[in-house]
Scaffold this motif. Structure first.
Motif, mmCIF file in Angstrom:
data_model
loop_
_atom_site.group_PDB
_atom_site.id
_atom_site.type_symbol
_atom_site.label_atom_id
_atom_site.label_comp_id
_atom_site.label_asym_id
_atom_site.label_seq_id
_atom_site.Cartn_x
_atom_site.Cartn_y
_atom_site.Cartn_z
ATOM 1 N N VAL A 63 -6.337 32.347 -19.427
ATOM 2 C CA VAL A 63 -7.693 31.823 -19.559
ATOM 3 C C VAL A 63 -7.907 30.682 -18.567
ATOM 4 N N ALA A 64 -9.136 30.594 -18.041
ATOM 5 C CA ALA A 64 -9.512 29.458 -17.194
ATOM 6 C C ALA A 64 -10.697 28.772 -17.855
ATOM 7 N N VAL A 65 -10.721 27.460 -17.784
ATOM 8 C CA VAL A 65 -11.818 26.683 -18.358
ATOM 9 C C VAL A 65 -12.658 26.124 -17.218
ATOM 10 N N LEU A 66 -13.941 26.479 -17.221
ATOM 11 C CA LEU A 66 -14.870 25.974 -16.212
ATOM 12 C C LEU A 66 -15.672 24.840 -16.826
ATOM 13 N N ASP A 67 -15.867 23.768 -16.057
ATOM 14 C CA ASP A 67 -16.726 22.685 -16.511
ATOM 15 C C ASP A 67 -17.505 22.162 -15.314
ATOM 16 N N GLU A 68 -18.802 22.198 -15.430
ATOM 17 C CA GLU A 68 -19.674 21.753 -14.336
ATOM 18 C C GLU A 68 -19.249 22.312 -12.981
ATOM 19 N N GLY A 69 -18.956 23.608 -12.974
ATOM 20 C CA GLY A 69 -18.680 24.284 -11.717
ATOM 21 C C GLY A 69 -17.265 24.155 -11.192
ATOM 22 N N THR A 70 -16.400 23.504 -11.965
ATOM 23 C CA THR A 70 -15.022 23.295 -11.525
ATOM 24 C C THR A 70 -14.060 23.867 -12.563
ATOM 25 N N ILE A 71 -12.961 24.448 -12.092
ATOM 26 C CA ILE A 71 -11.934 24.888 -13.043
ATOM 27 C C ILE A 71 -11.098 23.681 -13.424
ATOM 28 N N VAL A 72 -11.185 23.294 -14.694
ATOM 29 C CA VAL A 72 -10.491 22.080 -15.107
ATOM 30 C C VAL A 72 -9.153 22.392 -15.773
ATOM 31 N N GLU A 73 -8.956 23.670 -16.122
ATOM 32 C CA GLU A 73 -7.721 24.022 -16.795
ATOM 33 C C GLU A 73 -7.509 25.517 -16.664
ATOM 34 N N GLN A 74 -6.259 25.948 -16.487
ATOM 35 C CA GLN A 74 -5.976 27.372 -16.539
ATOM 36 C C GLN A 74 -4.535 27.593 -16.923
ATOM 37 N N GLY A 75 -4.266 28.743 -17.536
ATOM 38 C CA GLY A 75 -2.901 29.035 -17.965
ATOM 39 C C GLY A 75 -2.909 30.138 -18.991
ATOM 40 N N THR A 76 -1.759 30.331 -19.654
ATOM 41 C CA THR A 76 -1.722 31.355 -20.692
ATOM 42 C C THR A 76 -2.599 30.897 -21.852
ATOM 43 N N VAL A 77 -3.119 31.862 -22.605
ATOM 44 C CA VAL A 77 -3.967 31.521 -23.741
ATOM 45 C C VAL A 77 -3.177 30.648 -24.719
ATOM 46 N N ALA A 78 -1.905 30.989 -24.942
ATOM 47 C CA ALA A 78 -1.094 30.205 -25.874
ATOM 48 C C ALA A 78 -1.011 28.757 -25.423
ATOM 49 N N SER A 79 -0.730 28.530 -24.154
ATOM 50 C CA SER A 79 -0.543 27.147 -23.708
ATOM 51 C C SER A 79 -1.859 26.368 -23.719
ATOM 52 N N VAL A 80 -2.926 26.965 -23.221
ATOM 53 C CA VAL A 80 -4.201 26.232 -23.165
ATOM 54 C C VAL A 80 -4.756 25.985 -24.570
ATOM 55 N N PHE A 81 -4.651 26.975 -25.438
ATOM 56 C CA PHE A 81 -5.223 26.818 -26.777
ATOM 57 C C PHE A 81 -4.385 25.895 -27.660
ATOM 58 N N GLU A 82 -3.066 25.878 -27.452
ATOM 59 C CA GLU A 82 -2.237 25.006 -28.280
ATOM 60 C C GLU A 82 -2.312 23.558 -27.828
ATOM 61 N N ALA A 83 -2.383 23.362 -26.512
ATOM 62 C CA ALA A 83 -2.384 21.982 -26.013
ATOM 63 C C ALA A 83 -3.390 21.811 -24.882
ATOM 64 N N PRO A 84 -4.684 21.866 -25.210
ATOM 65 C CA PRO A 84 -5.692 21.668 -24.160
ATOM 66 C C PRO A 84 -5.558 20.269 -23.564
ATOM 67 N N GLN A 85 -5.634 20.189 -22.235
ATOM 68 C CA GLN A 85 -5.389 18.917 -21.540
ATOM 69 C C GLN A 85 -6.659 18.140 -21.248
ATOM 70 N N THR A 86 -7.807 18.829 -21.305
ATOM 71 C CA THR A 86 -9.054 18.161 -20.918
ATOM 72 C C THR A 86 -10.018 18.109 -22.099
ATOM 73 N N GLN A 87 -10.925 17.149 -22.011
ATOM 74 C CA GLN A 87 -11.959 17.016 -23.033
ATOM 75 C C GLN A 87 -12.800 18.300 -23.117
ATOM 76 N N ALA A 88 -13.115 18.865 -21.945
ATOM 77 C CA ALA A 88 -13.949 20.074 -21.907
ATOM 78 C C ALA A 88 -13.286 21.208 -22.679
ATOM 79 N N ALA A 89 -11.997 21.405 -22.473
ATOM 80 C CA ALA A 89 -11.275 22.480 -23.155
ATOM 81 C C ALA A 89 -11.168 22.192 -24.652
ATOM 82 N N ARG A 90 -10.900 20.934 -25.003
ATOM 83 C CA ARG A 90 -10.777 20.577 -26.428
ATOM 84 C C ARG A 90 -12.088 20.853 -27.160
ATOM 85 N N GLU A 91 -13.208 20.507 -26.536
ATOM 86 C CA GLU A 91 -14.507 20.728 -27.186
ATOM 87 C C GLU A 91 -14.767 22.202 -27.434
ATOM 88 N N LEU A 92 -14.391 23.038 -26.463
ATOM 89 C CA LEU A 92 -14.623 24.476 -26.630
ATOM 90 C C LEU A 92 -13.733 25.066 -27.709
#
Ligand SMILES: Nc1ncnc2c1ncn2[C@@H]1O[C@H](COP(=O)(O)OP(=O)(O)OP(=O)(O)O)[C@@H](O)[C@H]1O
Ligand SMILES: [Mg+2]
Length: 239
Positions: free
Chosen positions: A207-236
């Motif tokens: 999965v990749a997380v887009l925020d205001e036109g920029t990819i702010v996070e990407q990785g396996t679904v397990a890694s991004v969903f278990e430990a989101p690194q950005t505010q944008a990803a956490r909110e989603l």
């Protein structure tokens, strides 16, 4: 492998995408998430060559494709399938005739088209709906017609823009299991945009997380969903 390098796109004064870099491995089911207006559909249109970026490059394997024009561009586009939230089917045509449409455009003979349409109806499990008018089909059945049409020209990639967003949870699951099944059987790459996090959890590898036109996070679904690194990803993810 689909590779985007330094993709930017601006509409009037809106920077829809800014320096997007992304690699999508063959055979993966790749999710793209982000709030409304983040640039997801723009990214999908650039990846599927419906739109050209202002700057940056798009590669399919070793071939640069964003610079293709005319006949070469049309042929390349034929190798991509797209499905949408609102199905985008032709209301004047029945199920089979909708699926036949891209094959007619490609100039195939009627007999070849009829045979291919039969195979496709079987593939998406709506053989009995061959002659059904669109108004006689449920949302899930319409999306099956749209998937069959998208796969008619045996594409290497299937792009899905909110393809399950207007379906109820049970129908969503049946369409997702169809997409997963088709991905495995046909060895296609699936790129999927959705605001439904359960869809990402259910079928995406990465999965990749887009925020205001920029990819702010990407990785396996397990890694991004278990430990989101950005505010944008956490909110989603925790919304
Ligand atoms: N054809 C266009 N003309 C002008 N502005 C556009 C165009 N397409 C997109 N935009 C703008 O670019 C930005 C990104 O739009 P985009 O449709 O890619 O977002 P999105 O992430 O798909 O949003 P949504 O989740 O609501 O579908 C938005 O600010 C939008 O208004
Ligand atoms: Mg969109």
């Amino acid at each position: 492998m689909i590779v985007l390098k330094g993709i930017s796109k601006t509409y009037a004064s809106v920077a829809a995408l800014r320096d997007v870099n992304l690699s999508i491995p063959d055979g993966s089911i790749y999710g793209i998430i982000g709030r409304s207006g983040a640039g997801k559909s723009t990214l999908l249109r650039i990846m599927s060559l419906l739109e050209t970026p202002d700057s940056g490059e798009v590669y399919y394997d070793a071939e640069r494709v964003d610079t293709l024009r005319g006949r070469e561009l049309l042929e390349r586009r034929r190798k991509m399938g797209m499905i949408f939230q609102n199905f985008n089917l032709l209301g004047s045509r029945n199920a089979a005739a909708n699926i036949a449409y891209p094959l007619e455009i490609a100039g195939l003979h009627k007999k070849v088209i009829d045979q291919r349409v039969d195979e496709l109806l079987e593939l998406v499990d709506i053989k009995d709906k061959r002659r059904a008018r669109l108004r006689e089909l449920s949302g899930g059945q319409k999306q099956r017609v749209a998937i069959a049409r998208a796969l008619a020209a045996t594409p290497q990639a299937l792009f899905c823009d909110e393809a399950t967003s207007s379906l109820d949870p049970q129908t969503t699951r049946s369409i997702l299991s169809l997409i997963r099944d088709l991905q495995q059987r046909l060895k296609i790459t699936v790129i999927l945009i959705t605001h439904q996090m359960e869809v990402i959890r259910e079928i995406c590898h990465d999965v990749a997380v887009l925020d205001e036109g920029t990819i702010v996070e990407q990785g396996t679904v397990a890694s991004v969903f278990e430990a989101p690194q950005t505010q944008a990803a956490r909110e989603l993810i925790h919304a």
